[in-house]
Design a protein around this motif. Structure first.
Motif, PDB file in Angstrom:
ATOM      1  N   ALA B 124       6.859   0.707  14.711  1.00 37.58           N
ATOM      2  CA  ALA B 124       7.547   1.404  13.643  1.00 37.58           C
ATOM      3  C   ALA B 124       7.845   0.631  12.195  1.00 37.58           C
ATOM      4  O   ALA B 124       7.696   1.182  11.242  1.00 37.58           O
ATOM      5  N   TYR B 125       7.818  -0.860  12.329  1.00 33.92           N
ATOM      6  CA  TYR B 125       7.864  -1.639  11.273  1.00 33.92           C
ATOM      7  C   TYR B 125       6.402  -1.662  10.661  1.00 33.92           C
ATOM      8  O   TYR B 125       6.421  -1.731   9.451  1.00 33.92           O
ATOM      9  N   ASP B 126       5.548  -1.421  11.659  1.00 34.29           N
ATOM     10  CA  ASP B 126       4.234  -1.514  10.531  1.00 34.29           C
ATOM     11  C   ASP B 126       3.774  -0.235   9.764  1.00 34.29           C
ATOM     12  O   ASP B 126       3.328  -0.280   8.685  1.00 34.29           O
ATOM     13  N   MET B 127       4.459   0.986  10.185  1.00 29.39           N
ATOM     14  CA  MET B 127       4.418   1.964   9.129  1.00 29.39           C
ATOM     15  C   MET B 127       5.137   1.535   8.020  1.00 29.39           C
ATOM     16  O   MET B 127       4.750   2.223   6.867  1.00 29.39           O
ATOM     17  N   VAL B 128       6.443   0.992   8.219  1.00 23.27           N
ATOM     18  CA  VAL B 128       7.235   0.655   7.023  1.00 23.27           C
ATOM     19  C   VAL B 128       6.439  -0.121   6.271  1.00 23.27           C
ATOM     20  O   VAL B 128       6.448  -0.017   4.931  1.00 23.27           O
ATOM     21  N   SER B 132       5.418   0.815   2.217  1.00 19.04           N
ATOM     22  CA  SER B 132       6.020  -0.378   1.022  1.00 19.04           C
ATOM     23  C   SER B 132       4.767  -0.715   0.287  1.00 19.04           C
ATOM     24  O   SER B 132       4.787  -0.873  -0.873  1.00 19.04           O
ATOM     25  N   ARG B 133       3.547  -1.038   0.954  1.00 19.96           N
ATOM     26  CA  ARG B 133       2.297  -1.294   0.387  1.00 19.96           C
ATOM     27  C   ARG B 133       1.838  -0.398  -0.821  1.00 19.96           C
ATOM     28  O   ARG B 133       1.348  -0.696  -1.691  1.00 19.96           O
ATOM     29  N   THR B 134       2.020   0.556  -0.210  1.00 21.84           N
ATOM     30  CA  THR B 134       1.669   1.900  -0.874  1.00 21.84           C
ATOM     31  C   THR B 134       2.412   1.985  -2.259  1.00 21.84           C
ATOM     32  O   THR B 134       1.699   2.188  -3.391  1.00 21.84           O
ATOM     33  N   ILE B 135       3.425   1.779  -2.134  1.00 23.72           N
ATOM     34  CA  ILE B 135       4.461   1.651  -3.621  1.00 23.72           C
ATOM     35  C   ILE B 135       3.844   0.636  -4.472  1.00 23.72           C
ATOM     36  O   ILE B 135       3.842   0.638  -5.557  1.00 23.72           O
ATOM     37  N   ASP B 153       7.701  -7.849 -13.026  1.00 26.67           N
ATOM     38  CA  ASP B 153       7.093  -8.364 -11.461  1.00 26.67           C
ATOM     39  C   ASP B 153       7.038  -7.045 -10.717  1.00 26.67           C
ATOM     40  O   ASP B 153       8.168  -6.289 -10.466  1.00 26.67           O
ATOM     41  N   PRO B 154       6.128  -7.071 -10.130  1.00 23.68           N
ATOM     42  CA  PRO B 154       5.570  -5.777  -9.306  1.00 23.68           C
ATOM     43  C   PRO B 154       6.634  -5.909  -8.039  1.00 23.68           C
ATOM     44  O   PRO B 154       7.193  -4.722  -7.538  1.00 23.68           O
ATOM     45  N   GLN B 159      11.267  -3.499  -5.156  1.00 22.59           N
ATOM     46  CA  GLN B 159      12.629  -4.090  -4.355  1.00 22.59           C
ATOM     47  C   GLN B 159      13.527  -3.013  -5.077  1.00 22.59           C
ATOM     48  O   GLN B 159      14.525  -2.276  -4.514  1.00 22.59           O
ATOM     49  N   VAL B 160      13.665  -2.759  -6.614  1.00 21.64           N
ATOM     50  CA  VAL B 160      14.626  -2.011  -7.245  1.00 21.64           C
ATOM     51  C   VAL B 160      14.290  -0.710  -6.551  1.00 21.64           C
ATOM     52  O   VAL B 160      15.486   0.284  -6.576  1.00 21.64           O
ATOM     53  N   ILE B 161      13.168  -0.292  -6.556  1.00 26.77           N
ATOM     54  CA  ILE B 161      12.963   1.213  -6.053  1.00 26.77           C
ATOM     55  C   ILE B 161      13.375   1.432  -4.743  1.00 26.77           C
ATOM     56  O   ILE B 161      14.271   2.391  -4.444  1.00 26.77           O
ATOM     57  N   LEU B 162      12.991   0.659  -3.925  1.00 25.79           N
ATOM     58  CA  LEU B 162      13.569   0.847  -2.468  1.00 25.79           C
ATOM     59  C   LEU B 162      15.039   0.504  -2.271  1.00 25.79           C
ATOM     60  O   LEU B 162      15.616   1.328  -1.730  1.00 25.79           O
TER      61      LEU B 162
END
Lengths: 198, 198
Positions: B124-128, B132-135, B153-154, B159-162
């Motif tokens: 499950a965490y792999d999917m997260v 997250s990488r996509t973003i 800073d990307p 972080q702000v988005i999530l």
DNA sequence: TAAATAGGTTAGTAATACTTACTTACCTTA
DNA sequence: TAAGGTAAGTAAGTATTACTAACCTATTTA
């Protein structure tokens, strides 16, 4: 090293609270047993239930203890400033730093208490509400003073601020990563106040 | 009504996973007992441990099931867009909506799994991480394309988005409040992309 | 001096996550 | 078609763990 509790608590109670605090640096709350806590504290299991209604009540009281440190730290930083944007920036930076200094506090607040409904009736949660209210008030004042755009939704801005802070701490809390709080808070403020779009 | 699992799982396994899913609409994970799960599923307790290593493994697998729905929903929405800012906006809106539609999923992800270290080794965490990488990739592309300021800073922006997304959902997940996802996501995007400062 | 109170211990109990040994039904394939 | 293997499920535990109740002992209080 330990010893946040200065109150006139009985020594056993302090030992128990410090023991849980200590254990929570390594393990999550659920995998810490009452036996663990008792032996770490150097008391018997039964004593825990002399001072705490149940295991979660102990957690909440530990949280509350740490809150004292947190509140003092925050309050000591904000008051002097006049600009509302500056106030918010300080809150962001200071909160990040607080979480960083006091990781057990952050871990309890961000990961452990939120999934039990009765936390939201606890004293600790009342303090969160005050903290959260403070931010909203500053935002509203900022809009009134013409520092913040009036088409901004105050609640949304608060959400973005709180969410950013918390998410920035997660890596730290979960994986024990180091965090350059000054840098991170600067980046966050940069995005939130000046926007990411060119 | 239920039935997310279409795989060729044995019927008992599906029943168990759906049972936990159902129970989690009302209670938090820890206060759901294996006996609860078994009776709700209409099987015996022992069967749980035929298919799941332990109670948490069951939780992770349920989470994974919900992730399927989540991923499909997200992916189906982003691809067509060309602007990176637009892509990020869509992700914010769609994620909020996903959480809103699928509250059990949100509750597990935001409140239940993060405090146990072995979650971070789960599928499950792999999917997260992929999500997250996509973003992050979109942000970097946005900077390259000149849509996003290059002094941003990307990682901070991610972080702000999530953080904003997650915090916006908390009230919903914890107190069962209704959330106007379109409105909220618009507000959030407004702040993050255009900035709060006048 | 009696009694109440505070700080602490001992020895449990009930509940609950997890195990082990067993049954039943189904599917191969020789 | 029957033997052998395996998948699905059950029954009956056990060990752990949060929590309790009854007891001890010193120190204050009336």
């Amino acid at each position: 090293m330990e010893s946040e509790q200065k109150k006139s608590y009985p020594p056993g109670k302090i030992k128990i609270m410090n023991a849980l605090s200590e254990l929570m640096r390594e393990k999550d709350f659920h995998s810490i047993t009452t036996a663990d806590i008792a032996t770490t504290a150097g008391v018997t299991e039964g004593l825990i239930y002399k001072y705490f209604k149940d295991k979660k009540d102990l957690l909440y009281q530990v949280l509350n203890g740490h809150f004292q440190t947190f509140q003092n730290y925050i309050v000591s930083k904000i008051e002097t400033r006049k600009s509302n944007i500056e106030k918010l920036s300080i809150i962001i930076k200071t909160t990040l730093k607080s979480y960083s200094i006091n990781r057990v506090f952050a871990r309890i607040l961000l990961l452990e208490v939120r999934n039990s409904p009765n936390y939201f009736e606890s004293d600790a949660y009342d303090m969160v509400k005050i903290y959260s209210r403070t931010i909203l008030d500053i935002i509203n004042q900022g809009i009134k003073d013409g520092e913040i755009k009036e088409d901004i939704d105050p609640h949304a801005l608060r959400q973005v601020i709180l969410g950013s802070i918390e998410h920035a701490c997660l890596g730290e809390v979960i994986f024990g990563k180091e965090l350059d709080t000054d840098k991170v808070s600067e980046h966050i403020c940069n995005i939130i106040f000046r926007g990411a779009k060119k």
